[in-house]
Design an enzyme around this catalytic site. Structure first.
Site, mmCIF file in Angstrom:
data_model
loop_
_atom_site.group_PDB
_atom_site.id
_atom_site.type_symbol
_atom_site.label_atom_id
_atom_site.label_comp_id
_atom_site.label_asym_id
_atom_site.label_seq_id
_atom_site.Cartn_x
_atom_site.Cartn_y
_atom_site.Cartn_z
ATOM 1 N N ASP A 109 0.869 -1.176 0.000
ATOM 2 C CA ASP A 109 0.000 0.000 0.000
ATOM 3 C C ASP A 109 0.908 1.229 0.000
ATOM 4 O O ASP A 109 1.763 1.363 0.881
ATOM 5 C CB ASP A 109 -0.843 -0.051 1.284
ATOM 6 N N ILE A 110 0.732 2.106 -0.942
ATOM 7 C CA ILE A 110 1.653 3.238 -1.078
ATOM 8 C C ILE A 110 1.577 4.176 0.136
ATOM 9 O O ILE A 110 2.544 4.862 0.448
ATOM 10 C CB ILE A 110 1.413 3.991 -2.404
ATOM 11 N N ASN A 132 -6.255 13.396 -10.377
ATOM 12 C CA ASN A 132 -7.012 13.767 -11.576
ATOM 13 C C ASN A 132 -6.893 15.281 -11.760
ATOM 14 O O ASN A 132 -6.390 15.978 -10.876
ATOM 15 C CB ASN A 132 -8.477 13.320 -11.466
ATOM 16 N N GLY A 185 -9.542 5.231 -5.825
ATOM 17 C CA GLY A 185 -8.299 4.483 -5.983
ATOM 18 C C GLY A 185 -7.192 4.993 -5.073
ATOM 19 O O GLY A 185 -7.419 5.319 -3.898
ATOM 20 N N VAL A 186 -5.994 5.070 -5.628
ATOM 21 C CA VAL A 186 -4.837 5.459 -4.827
ATOM 22 C C VAL A 186 -4.980 6.910 -4.328
ATOM 23 O O VAL A 186 -4.525 7.248 -3.236
ATOM 24 C CB VAL A 186 -3.535 5.224 -5.637
ATOM 25 N N ASP A 187 -5.634 7.747 -5.102
ATOM 26 C CA ASP A 187 -5.885 9.145 -4.724
ATOM 27 C C ASP A 187 -6.714 9.198 -3.432
ATOM 28 O O ASP A 187 -6.360 9.921 -2.475
ATOM 29 C CB ASP A 187 -6.637 9.817 -5.887
ATOM 30 N N GLY A 202 -5.413 1.838 -13.140
ATOM 31 C CA GLY A 202 -6.590 1.441 -12.381
ATOM 32 C C GLY A 202 -7.856 1.943 -13.040
ATOM 33 O O GLY A 202 -8.224 1.516 -14.140
#
Ligand code: ADP
Length: 163
Positions: free
Chosen positions: A9-10, A23, A31-33, A119
């Protein structure tokens, strides 16, 4: 620059900077954001509002505080939305190149990357990995470690096989 891949997990990475697949609006997303904003806390969004009043262009990068994350900075990039017809590969490679440029401006030496656009934005995964690796390998930078953080075992195995 060393390039490594880990599965994980980042938001848990102990590095100088983590890269966010944001975005154009730069006000958080899925997602990751979503994970980075949730773990980083409100300071990340506040800094996004302050530094990016007009958002950010596809292919570009910019930084904010990392808030409560273990990292010091978040480097936000906007990957091309393949599903929406943004299929110019140079927009994807630009994200990696610009992220390293911003890392150099910050003096970040260790940087963790997600697989940008792979993703929700739907870039074909194998090509997303190849674009990441090609660009990281050929960029000139003071960054010493680029860590690709693969989310889940299949992504990890894919990056391993292409590395
Ligand atoms: P995009 O909109 O650019 O496609 P996504 O966040 O949907 O961005 O996905 C980018 C990549 O990040 C995908 O490979 C996804 O599996 C991965 N991902 C999602 N959450 C995390 C996380 N917490 N840590 C690392 N990678 C993640």
């Amino acid at each position: 620059m060393e390039i490594e891949v880990v599965e994980g997990d980042i938001t848990r990475q102990q590095v100088d900077a983590v890269v966010n697949a944001a975005n154009r609006g730069m006000r958080g997303g899925g997602g990751v954001d979503g994970a980075i904003h949730a773990a980083g806390g409100p300071a990340v969004l506040e800094d996004c509002v302050r530094r990016f009043p007009d958002g950010l262009a596809t292919g570009d990068a910019g930084w904010t505080t990392a808030g409560d994350l273990p990292a010091r900075w978040v480097i936000h990039v906007v990957g091309p939305n393949y599903n929406a017809g943004e299929r110019d590969r140079s927009l994807l490679t630009s994200c990696y190149r610009r992220a390293l440029e911003v890392a150099d401006q910050l003096g970040a030496r260790t940087v963790a990357f997600p697989l940008i656009s792979a993703g929700i934005y739907g870039w074909p995964k194998e090509d997303a990995v190849d674009a990441a690796l090609e660009t990281l390998r050929t960029s000139t930078t003071d960054v010493e470690l680029a860590r690709i953080v693969a989310f889940g075992r299949p992504a990890y195995e894919l990056v391993r096989s292409r590395l």
